[in-house]
Write a protein that holds these residues in place. Structure first.
Motif, PDB file in Angstrom:
ATOM      1  N   GLY A 188      35.800  62.870  44.672  1.00 23.47           N
ATOM      2  CA  GLY A 188      34.907  62.120  44.280  1.00 23.47           C
ATOM      3  C   GLY A 188      33.910  62.910  43.343  1.00 23.47           C
ATOM      4  N   PHE A 189      32.891  61.773  42.902  1.00 23.80           N
ATOM      5  CA  PHE A 189      32.159  62.087  42.077  1.00 23.80           C
ATOM      6  C   PHE A 189      30.889  63.047  41.571  1.00 23.80           C
ATOM      7  N   HIS A 190      30.967  64.109  41.290  1.00 27.01           N
ATOM      8  CA  HIS A 190      29.833  64.853  41.195  1.00 27.01           C
ATOM      9  C   HIS A 190      29.074  64.595  40.106  1.00 27.01           C
ATOM     10  N   LEU A 191      27.722  64.386  40.760  1.00 25.21           N
ATOM     11  CA  LEU A 191      26.589  63.804  39.907  1.00 25.21           C
ATOM     12  C   LEU A 191      26.156  65.188  39.383  1.00 25.21           C
ATOM     13  N   ASP A 192      26.288  65.524  38.178  1.00 25.17           N
ATOM     14  CA  ASP A 192      25.360  66.435  37.619  1.00 25.17           C
ATOM     15  C   ASP A 192      24.089  66.200  37.445  1.00 25.17           C
ATOM     16  N   PRO A 193      22.876  66.863  37.822  1.00 25.40           N
ATOM     17  CA  PRO A 193      21.673  66.700  37.571  1.00 25.40           C
ATOM     18  C   PRO A 193      20.631  66.081  35.845  1.00 25.40           C
ATOM     19  N   PRO A 194      20.170  65.818  35.964  1.00 25.38           N
ATOM     20  CA  PRO A 194      19.242  66.042  34.354  1.00 25.38           C
ATOM     21  C   PRO A 194      18.982  67.583  33.310  1.00 25.38           C
ATOM     22  N   ASP A 195      18.689  68.622  34.533  1.00 21.20           N
ATOM     23  CA  ASP A 195      18.832  69.592  34.286  1.00 21.20           C
ATOM     24  C   ASP A 195      19.989  70.472  34.194  1.00 21.20           C
ATOM     25  N   SER A 196      21.414  69.946  34.266  1.00 23.78           N
ATOM     26  CA  SER A 196      22.707  70.708  34.794  1.00 23.78           C
ATOM     27  C   SER A 196      22.871  72.632  33.968  1.00 23.78           C
ATOM     28  N   ASP A 197      22.478  72.002  32.632  1.00 28.10           N
ATOM     29  CA  ASP A 197      22.866  73.272  31.840  1.00 28.10           C
ATOM     30  C   ASP A 197      22.072  74.790  32.041  1.00 28.10           C
ATOM     31  N   GLN A 198      20.288  74.449  32.818  1.00 20.72           N
ATOM     32  CA  GLN A 198      19.290  75.012  32.848  1.00 20.72           C
ATOM     33  C   GLN A 198      20.059  75.512  33.511  1.00 20.72           C
ATOM     34  N   VAL A 235      17.818  66.624  45.284  1.00 19.34           N
ATOM     35  CA  VAL A 235      18.823  65.921  45.112  1.00 19.34           C
ATOM     36  C   VAL A 235      17.957  64.181  45.521  1.00 19.34           C
ATOM     37  N   GLY A 236      16.822  63.583  44.635  1.00 17.75           N
ATOM     38  CA  GLY A 236      15.878  62.863  45.190  1.00 17.75           C
ATOM     39  C   GLY A 236      17.155  61.659  43.963  1.00 17.75           C
ATOM     40  N   TYR A 237      17.125  62.585  42.551  1.00 17.15           N
ATOM     41  CA  TYR A 237      17.860  61.751  41.946  1.00 17.15           C
ATOM     42  C   TYR A 237      19.136  60.555  42.339  1.00 17.15           C
ATOM     43  N   CYS A 238      20.024  61.149  43.019  1.00 22.41           N
ATOM     44  CA  CYS A 238      20.595  61.178  43.003  1.00 22.41           C
ATOM     45  C   CYS A 238      21.366  60.562  45.193  1.00 22.41           C
ATOM     46  N   LEU A 239      20.656  61.025  45.846  1.00 21.35           N
ATOM     47  CA  LEU A 239      21.441  61.430  47.046  1.00 21.35           C
ATOM     48  C   LEU A 239      21.217  59.594  47.740  1.00 21.35           C
ATOM     49  N   SER A 240      20.568  58.794  46.866  1.00 18.56           N
ATOM     50  CA  SER A 240      20.875  57.439  47.402  1.00 18.56           C
ATOM     51  C   SER A 240      22.014  56.762  47.420  1.00 18.56           C
ATOM     52  N   ALA A 241      22.481  57.436  46.141  1.00 13.82           N
ATOM     53  CA  ALA A 241      24.013  57.050  45.783  1.00 13.82           C
ATOM     54  C   ALA A 241      25.312  57.530  46.697  1.00 13.82           C
ATOM     55  N   VAL A 242      24.468  58.563  47.131  1.00 12.45           N
ATOM     56  CA  VAL A 242      25.228  59.637  48.402  1.00 12.45           C
ATOM     57  C   VAL A 242      26.016  59.346  49.158  1.00 12.45           C
ATOM     58  N   LEU A 243      24.614  58.852  49.839  1.00 13.08           N
ATOM     59  CA  LEU A 243      24.643  58.141  50.798  1.00 13.08           C
ATOM     60  C   LEU A 243      24.915  56.852  51.075  1.00 13.08           C
ATOM     61  N   ASP A 244      24.602  56.318  50.758  1.00 17.72           N
ATOM     62  CA  ASP A 244      25.411  54.489  49.869  1.00 17.72           C
ATOM     63  C   ASP A 244      26.609  54.241  50.251  1.00 17.72           C
ATOM     64  N   TYR A 280      24.687  63.673  33.764  1.00 17.94           N
ATOM     65  CA  TYR A 280      24.019  62.638  34.438  1.00 17.94           C
ATOM     66  C   TYR A 280      24.056  61.628  33.209  1.00 17.94           C
ATOM     67  N   ASP A 281      23.997  61.862  31.863  1.00 20.04           N
ATOM     68  CA  ASP A 281      23.304  60.745  30.772  1.00 20.04           C
ATOM     69  C   ASP A 281      24.656  59.358  31.090  1.00 20.04           C
ATOM     70  N   LEU A 282      26.012  60.143  31.796  1.00 22.81           N
ATOM     71  CA  LEU A 282      27.034  58.862  32.120  1.00 22.81           C
ATOM     72  C   LEU A 282      26.420  58.349  33.297  1.00 22.81           C
ATOM     73  N   HIS A 283      26.060  58.686  34.311  1.00 27.36           N
ATOM     74  CA  HIS A 283      25.909  58.432  35.885  1.00 27.36           C
ATOM     75  C   HIS A 283      23.639  57.851  36.122  1.00 27.36           C
ATOM     76  N   GLN A 284      23.516  58.754  35.339  1.00 23.87           N
ATOM     77  CA  GLN A 284      21.962  57.777  35.785  1.00 23.87           C
ATOM     78  C   GLN A 284      21.178  58.180  37.025  1.00 23.87           C
ATOM     79  N   GLY A 285      21.491  58.813  37.783  1.00 21.04           N
ATOM     80  CA  GLY A 285      20.898  58.712  39.580  1.00 21.04           C
ATOM     81  C   GLY A 285      22.434  58.728  39.785  1.00 21.04           C
ATOM     82  N   GLY A 286      22.865  58.075  39.490  1.00 18.40           N
ATOM     83  CA  GLY A 286      23.993  57.672  40.740  1.00 18.40           C
ATOM     84  C   GLY A 286      24.753  56.078  40.332  1.00 18.40           C
ATOM     85  N   ARG A 287      23.872  55.381  39.432  1.00 16.96           N
ATOM     86  CA  ARG A 287      24.459  53.993  39.366  1.00 16.96           C
ATOM     87  C   ARG A 287      25.511  53.423  38.907  1.00 16.96           C
TER      88      ARG A 287
END
Length: 358
Positions: A301-311, A69-78, A176-183
């Motif tokens: 909370g916002f549950h942030l989908d990963p880039p490969d959520s469908d897979q 979850v490196g793509y979004c963990l910073s946002a979760v911890l922030d 993912y295309d709506l949050h791009q890592g949590g930003r």
């Protein structure tokens, strides 16, 4: 409608299965919610003011199982660092053999108190068990590594938690295309109605995942409203494909640590099989132990989908039949209790193979 899953049989004279025990447990939680409102002057479902004077607030440990979850963990911890809570709480991240920057993000973040790394993939159930063993708080908040919380949620939970309740939050999945890592996700507020336990439109003409029921016409479900905040799900009652244990979702749920220890924690076999049901099974065990399941409508909370959520979703669904079979096998067994000592001994042994990074 045709039901595919048969009720578990009795084990024998004098022996009660977990499934049978649920038939004797109500979920009449109105006295708990009304008592809170009378004492605090705040509505049960209202965000808790950070300035509210509270006579007793339970200590809290946030346990986050984390795998890639490196793509979004910073946002979760922030978001955890930005909580309005007036009291200290610990944050435990258990890295389940990630192959990305998950562990590095956790180690570097100031809100995190403990980072543990499992050397080989074990699954979220094992990661949560390890975090629970390390936790010092009276209440454990299980939070997904891709779940971003508004600033009032920790106080909402800590102020309302007791040793006899399971507090259930909700999630708003964000592609993912709506949050791009949590930003920027907290620029808006997550929508309660985005959770399937609130607004549910099941498929028509194919079996539902949990019960195997097949609907022959469109159904606009409102599980949370139609069960009066889960009050009407006691005694093993069901709302189509939903029952009370299914409302316990570890994306955001708070439980008494002592109760989790007593039932033996999460069943780690679910992690070895694949995806799902370990939280539902824990919910069943806690309900059988007499705990009440109470929703917090403001805890979304916002549950942030990963880039490969469908897979990932296709991969999860492939393991569902085996996961469901494991669940019903456990429901046919006796209700677990008195497992604290054994659970902690097992986790202590497992910790020997893990790396403490912080």
């Amino acid at each position: 409608m045709a039901r595919r899953t048969a009720p578990p049989p009795r084990l024998g004279v004098g022996v009660t299965t977990l499934h049978e025990e649920l038939m004797h447990r109500n979920n009449l939680h109105t006295s708990s919610t009304r008592s809170w409102e009378a004492v605090s002057g705040v509505g049960w479902h209202a965000p808790t003011p950070s300035c509210l004077p509270l006579a007793a607030v339970r200590t809290l440990s946030v346990v986050i199982p984390a795998h890639n979850v490196g793509y979004c963990l910073s946002a979760v911890l922030d978001a955890l660092e930005g909580q309005h809570h007036r009291y200290k709480f610990e944050v435990i991240v258990v890295d389940d053999a990630s192959t990305d920057v998950t562990a590095a993000v956790a180690v570097q973040h100031p809100i995190v108190t403990t980072v543990l790394r499992i050397p080989e993939r074990a699954g979220a159930a094992t990661a949560r068990n390890l975090g629970t063993a390390l936790a010092r708080g009276q209440t454990v908040l299980y939070l997904d590594g891709d779940m971003v919380l508004p600033p009032h949620v920790i106080t909402d939970i800590a102020a309302r938690a007791t040793d006899t309740t399971v507090l259930v939050g909700f999630r708003h999945n964000l592609p993912y295309d709506l949050h791009q890592g949590g930003r920027g996700v907290l620029a808006g507020h997550p929508d309660l109605a985005a959770d399937h336990r609130v607004v549910w439109r099941p498929p028509v003409g194919r079996p539902l995942l949990y019960t195997g029921i097949t609907l022959d016409k469109r159904f606009d479900g409102r599980p949370l409203d139609h069960t009066r905040d889960f009050l009407d799900l006691g005694y093993g009652r069901r709302y189509v494909d939903w029952d009370l244990p299914r409302m316990v979702v570890t994306a955001l749920v708070a439980v008494p640590r002592s109760a989790v220890l007593d039932v033996g924690g999460f069943d780690p076999e679910f992690g070895r099989i694949g995806w799902g049901m370990e939280d539902t099974y824990l919910g069943a065990c806690l309900i059988a132990a007499g705990l009440l399941i109470i929703p917090l409508r403001q805890a979304v909370g916002f549950h942030l989908d990963p880039p490969d959520s469908d897979q990932q979703w296709r991969h999860k669904l492939a393991s569902w039949p085996d996961t469901l079979a494991r669940y019903w096998d456990l429901m046919r067994r006796p209700t677990p209790t008195g497992n604290s000592q054994g659970f902690l001994a097992e986790m202590t042994e497992l910790l020997r193979s893990c790396e403490v990074l912080r």
